[in-house]
Structures are given as structure tokens and as C-alpha cells.
Motif scaffolding. Sequence first.
Motif, short mmCIF file in Angstrom:
data_model
loop_
_atom_site.label_atom_id
_atom_site.label_comp_id
_atom_site.label_asym_id
_atom_site.label_seq_id
_atom_site.Cartn_x
_atom_site.Cartn_y
_atom_site.Cartn_z
N HIS A 6 0.87 -1.18 0.00
CA HIS A 6 0.00 0.00 0.00
C HIS A 6 0.91 1.23 0.00
O HIS A 6 1.83 1.30 0.82
CB HIS A 6 -0.88 0.03 1.26
N GLY A 8 0.83 5.56 0.03
CA GLY A 8 0.03 6.77 0.22
C GLY A 8 0.78 7.96 -0.36
O GLY A 8 2.00 8.04 -0.25
N SER A 14 -4.36 6.77 -2.20
CA SER A 14 -3.61 5.58 -1.81
C SER A 14 -3.89 4.48 -2.84
O SER A 14 -4.95 4.45 -3.46
CB SER A 14 -3.98 5.11 -0.41
N TYR A 15 -2.92 3.59 -3.00
CA TYR A 15 -3.00 2.53 -3.98
C TYR A 15 -2.54 1.23 -3.34
O TYR A 15 -1.67 1.23 -2.48
CB TYR A 15 -2.12 2.83 -5.20
N THR A 16 -3.11 0.12 -3.80
CA THR A 16 -2.74 -1.20 -3.32
C THR A 16 -2.37 -2.06 -4.53
O THR A 16 -3.07 -2.03 -5.55
CB THR A 16 -3.91 -1.86 -2.57
#
Length: 79
Positions: A6, A8, A14-16
Motif C-alpha cells: 500500500h 500513500g 492511496s493505492y494497493t
Amino acid sequence: MKYEVHIGLKNGQSYTFFVIASSKDEIINHIINKHGNGWYHFVSKEYVRYQVLKNEIIGIGISMNGEEVQEYESKFENL
């Protein structure tokens, strides 16, 4: 090992995504490595390709492995 990562960004997004690496340090070094390109490229869990400026990343979270989960849970068993 396969890790869920993850990140931020300063703007609140935010990205996963998933990464195959030998260690968490390898992942972190790859993300924050300042040599060469200032962009970090990844494919999200939704199969969207992104590129973000490395200096925009303010947080990195990496999933725990089985041993780390057991160690974490054992800290709270006797509470």
C-alpha cells in the motif's frame, strides 16, 4: 514471496498492489530508490497501470508474513 503493498501520496490518494520479492527491504529500496528515473510504476489490484513521482510518496505499507502475524497476535493473547 508475494506481498501486498500500500502506498500513500501527499495528495491523499492511496493505492494497493502486489509485488513478488525476496524481502520487504527489497520492495522499499525499489520504491524509494532515487537513482535513474524519478517515477515509480506499478499495476494496481484493479489492473490499472500507474506511475507516480517518488517524491510524492509519503507512506509505504507491506503485508506481514505468517511468522510476523503469529508474533503480533501472541502479544495480545494474554490481555
